[in-house]
Write a protein that holds these residues in place. Structure first.
Motif, short mmCIF file in Angstrom:
data_model
loop_
_atom_site.label_atom_id
_atom_site.label_comp_id
_atom_site.label_asym_id
_atom_site.label_seq_id
_atom_site.Cartn_x
_atom_site.Cartn_y
_atom_site.Cartn_z
N TYR A 73 -2.94 5.83 -3.43
CA TYR A 73 -4.06 4.98 -3.02
C TYR A 73 -5.07 5.76 -2.19
N ARG A 125 -7.19 7.67 -4.58
CA ARG A 125 -8.15 6.77 -5.23
C ARG A 125 -9.32 6.47 -4.30
N LEU A 126 -9.00 6.20 -3.04
CA LEU A 126 -10.06 5.91 -2.06
C LEU A 126 -10.98 7.11 -1.89
#
Length: 96
Positions: free
Chosen positions: A25, A28-29
């Motif tokens: 995550y 992705r950020l």
């Protein structure tokens, strides 16, 4: 944002997402932030090319924390009233 706030968000994210999925995550950020920054740079470059002017925004003008309703009301009440317009000063059709 301060470092403390980012640390708190990171700790909460670690608990909610879990330590095994957190790196994915975070990646992705990071990609999202890079793509948004690239889009903003492209738009700024395009505006600069089309207008021939530099676009430097003063982001402090758009900070919502500066809009304190109490201050706005106080300034409105303490300011001098605007002079009456000529339309208000003209007598209406019923006037003698």
């Amino acid at each position: 944002m301060s470092f403390e706030k980012l640390l708190v968000i990171g700790v909460i994210a670690a608990f909610l997402i879990g330590p095994t999925r957190l790196p994915a995550y975070a990646a992705r950020l990071g990609r999202l932030v890079r793509s948004l920054r690239g889009l903003a740079d492209d738009v700024q470059r395009q505006v600069r090319e089309e207008t021939g002017e530099s676009v430097d925004l003063d982001w402090r003008r758009y900070d919502p924390r500066q809009y304190d309703p109490r201050r706005i009301i106080r300034e409105a009440l303490l300011s001098e009233p605007e002079p009456a317009t000529r339309a208000r000063e003209r007598p209406g059709p019923d006037a003698p």
